[in-house]
Design a protein around this motif. Sequence first.
Motif, short mmCIF file in Angstrom:
data_model
loop_
_atom_site.label_atom_id
_atom_site.label_comp_id
_atom_site.label_asym_id
_atom_site.label_seq_id
_atom_site.Cartn_x
_atom_site.Cartn_y
_atom_site.Cartn_z
N GLY A 16 14.03 -11.52 36.65
CA GLY A 16 12.66 -10.71 36.51
C GLY A 16 11.71 -10.99 35.73
O GLY A 16 10.44 -10.83 35.71
N THR A 17 12.30 -11.86 34.47
CA THR A 17 11.54 -12.53 33.48
C THR A 17 10.23 -13.49 34.15
O THR A 17 10.83 -14.34 34.63
N GLN A 18 8.88 -13.10 33.96
CA GLN A 18 8.06 -14.08 34.54
C GLN A 18 7.82 -14.89 33.14
O GLN A 18 6.99 -14.65 32.27
N ALA A 19 8.37 -16.29 33.35
CA ALA A 19 8.06 -17.21 32.19
C ALA A 19 6.90 -17.89 32.24
O ALA A 19 6.27 -18.50 31.22
N ILE A 20 6.63 -18.23 33.72
CA ILE A 20 5.26 -19.20 33.70
C ILE A 20 4.16 -18.37 34.95
O ILE A 20 4.71 -18.06 35.71
N SER A 39 7.68 -20.21 19.91
CA SER A 39 8.93 -19.94 20.73
C SER A 39 8.74 -18.77 21.77
O SER A 39 8.03 -17.69 21.73
N GLY A 40 9.42 -19.16 22.83
CA GLY A 40 9.36 -18.31 24.32
C GLY A 40 8.05 -18.32 25.06
O GLY A 40 7.77 -17.56 25.96
N CYS A 41 7.20 -19.25 24.63
CA CYS A 41 5.68 -19.40 25.49
C CYS A 41 5.93 -19.84 26.76
O CYS A 41 5.54 -19.91 27.62
N GLY A 42 7.31 -20.57 27.29
CA GLY A 42 7.36 -20.89 28.49
C GLY A 42 7.54 -22.86 28.52
O GLY A 42 7.50 -23.22 29.78
N LYS A 43 7.46 -23.41 27.41
CA LYS A 43 7.40 -25.03 27.45
C LYS A 43 8.58 -25.58 27.86
O LYS A 43 8.43 -26.17 28.95
N SER A 44 9.96 -25.06 27.81
CA SER A 44 10.96 -25.64 28.03
C SER A 44 11.04 -25.39 29.79
O SER A 44 11.20 -26.40 30.61
N THR A 45 10.64 -24.16 30.18
CA THR A 45 10.91 -23.59 31.55
C THR A 45 9.99 -24.55 32.48
O THR A 45 10.26 -24.99 33.43
N LEU A 46 8.64 -25.00 31.96
CA LEU A 46 7.59 -25.79 32.46
C LEU A 46 8.34 -27.29 32.86
O LEU A 46 8.23 -27.92 33.82
N PHE A 82 16.78 -33.72 25.68
CA PHE A 82 16.97 -32.19 25.37
C PHE A 82 17.08 -32.03 23.96
O PHE A 82 17.15 -32.85 23.13
N GLN A 83 16.62 -30.61 23.78
CA GLN A 83 16.77 -30.08 22.30
C GLN A 83 18.14 -30.23 22.04
O GLN A 83 18.28 -30.62 20.93
N ASN A 84 19.24 -29.93 22.87
CA ASN A 84 20.68 -30.06 22.56
C ASN A 84 20.94 -31.33 23.39
O ASN A 84 21.32 -31.11 24.54
N ASP A 159 12.17 -32.56 25.22
CA ASP A 159 12.19 -31.36 24.69
C ASP A 159 12.71 -31.05 23.39
O ASP A 159 13.84 -31.20 23.10
N GLU A 160 11.68 -30.98 22.39
CA GLU A 160 11.95 -30.95 20.91
C GLU A 160 13.19 -31.87 20.76
O GLU A 160 13.99 -31.43 19.97
N PRO A 161 12.94 -33.24 20.94
CA PRO A 161 13.86 -34.18 20.43
C PRO A 161 14.34 -34.29 19.06
O PRO A 161 15.11 -34.89 18.70
N1 LIG Z 1 17.65 -18.35 32.16
C1 LIG Z 1 16.82 -17.32 32.00
N2 LIG Z 1 16.59 -16.28 32.34
C2 LIG Z 1 15.72 -15.08 32.00
N3 LIG Z 1 14.57 -15.42 31.13
C3 LIG Z 1 14.76 -16.81 30.84
C4 LIG Z 1 15.63 -17.76 31.14
N4 LIG Z 1 15.60 -18.93 30.44
C5 LIG Z 1 14.35 -18.44 29.52
N5 LIG Z 1 14.16 -17.40 29.89
C6 LIG Z 1 12.78 -16.51 29.19
O1 LIG Z 1 11.57 -17.38 29.61
C7 LIG Z 1 10.62 -17.34 28.46
C8 LIG Z 1 10.21 -18.85 28.30
O2 LIG Z 1 11.45 -19.44 27.69
P1 LIG Z 1 11.42 -21.04 27.37
O3 LIG Z 1 12.70 -21.29 27.27
O4 LIG Z 1 10.73 -21.71 28.36
O5 LIG Z 1 10.36 -21.07 26.02
P2 LIG Z 1 10.11 -22.11 25.05
O6 LIG Z 1 8.58 -22.18 24.98
O7 LIG Z 1 10.72 -23.43 25.49
O8 LIG Z 1 10.85 -21.46 23.78
P3 LIG Z 1 11.48 -22.53 22.48
O9 LIG Z 1 10.50 -22.97 21.58
O10 LIG Z 1 12.12 -21.28 21.66
O11 LIG Z 1 12.44 -23.37 22.96
C9 LIG Z 1 11.34 -16.46 27.26
O12 LIG Z 1 10.71 -15.40 27.35
C10 LIG Z 1 12.69 -16.69 27.79
O13 LIG Z 1 13.27 -15.53 27.07
#
Ligand SMILES: Nc1ncnc2c1ncn2[C@@H]1O[C@H](COP(=O)(O)OP(=O)(O)OP(=O)(O)O)[C@@H](O)[C@H]1O
Length: 351
Positions: A16-20, A39-46, A82-84, A159-161
């Motif tokens: 249910g987390t809306q990341a983007i 951190s957590g703003c959705g960069k990696s998700t996108l 990747f980061q890792n 991703d943050e290499p």
């Molecule tokens: N698999 C997942 N299931 C549920 N929520 C997730 C999942 N992966 C990420 N999130 C949530 O989505 C949001 C965005 O996460 P994301 O990893 O895209 O952030 P980020 O900008 O890359 O942060 P960071 O700089 O810490 O890497 C965060 O609130 C995170 O907790």
Amino acid sequence: MSFINLKNVVKVYPDGTQAIFNSSLSIEKGELVVFVGPSGCGKSTLLRMIAGLEDVTDGEIDLDGNRINEIDPSERDIAMVFQNYALYPHMSVYNNIAYGLRSRGIKKLEIEAQVTNVSELLQIGDLLSKKPGQLSGGQRQRVAMGRAIARDPKVFLFDEPLSNLDAKLRVQVRLEIKKLQRKMGTTSIFVTHDQTEAMTLGDRLVVMNKGVMEQVGTPMEIYYHPKTKFVAEFIGTPSMNFITGSIKDKTFKASSFAIPAKYEDKDDVILGVRPEDISITKATTGVKCKVELIEKLGSSTVIYCVDMKENQLCVSTQSRASVEVGDTIHISTNNKALHFFDRETSKALTK
Ligand SMILES: Nc1ncnc2c1ncn2[C@@H]1O[C@H](COP(=O)(O)OP(=O)(O)OP(=O)(O)O)[C@@H](O)[C@H]1O
Ligand SMILES: [Mg+2]
């Protein structure tokens, strides 16, 4: 047509987390775009949605004119660092870099030339016979990058290499990435939470906040014309100063400030001024402040002070200010470089 197109992209994770939130962006061929935000703003998700490692909940992603939402990651011709990072532990550095080329049926001589080229660029030429376990974190990261680069894909995603590199190497590799990207002309997206890295690397930046693209623009547009208070605060070190007040009769007034402001009358305005746009004046006409802390950085001096109404202010000066903690100073602002924000919406005021 743009090379990469995000159209109203939304991501909701299964929990249910809306990341983007509804995000659209066009990236031109050959551009280096940086996603930057806390951190957590959705960069990696996108980024992972573009790579195909995460489903797109809603909206569309196009690459080179084709919708790729349903295309398997391996079919997208996108390389990601990747980061890792993960290297094949049983393979030498050479084979790690060559792996992607071999699996595409490229000829041996060509692979050799490409691996040599890439390893010279990344300064890992003398490590080719080693195994990943025999390398430092920074060296491993460069091998991971070499592997992505050697494939010569349509798109690079980073991703943050550089997170695992020490400060000096980080700057060095950052420069290498920029040069490499220019030379190869490969469309690239680079994710970082480090605003300096973003400013120095990106042709354009996408500043993200809580799953929303707050502003897209060149580093200079973002720095000099931030559209929101968040962008103004996030980009630039030390951070911009903010003072709450109101505008009346073309003047911004706060406790100890009265500054020309050619805007309509408005209560609840935030003035933003960068530390380098404040200077210490000899005249006592400026705002009176008491110095609380001084950071001498060599090329500049950062002075933290507080005015008579308890507003905290940060001043950055290139000159060797002969100021001590506890001194009383007078400051003035460069009135051509001021920013005004609506306190309620956090958006920049428009004239
Ligand atoms: N698999 C997942 N299931 C549920 N929520 C997730 C999942 N992966 C990420 N999130 C949530 O989505 C949001 C965005 O996460 P994301 O990893 O895209 O952030 P980020 O900008 O890359 O942060 P960071 O700089 O810490 O890497 C965060 O609130 C995170 O907790
Ligand atoms: Mg991330």
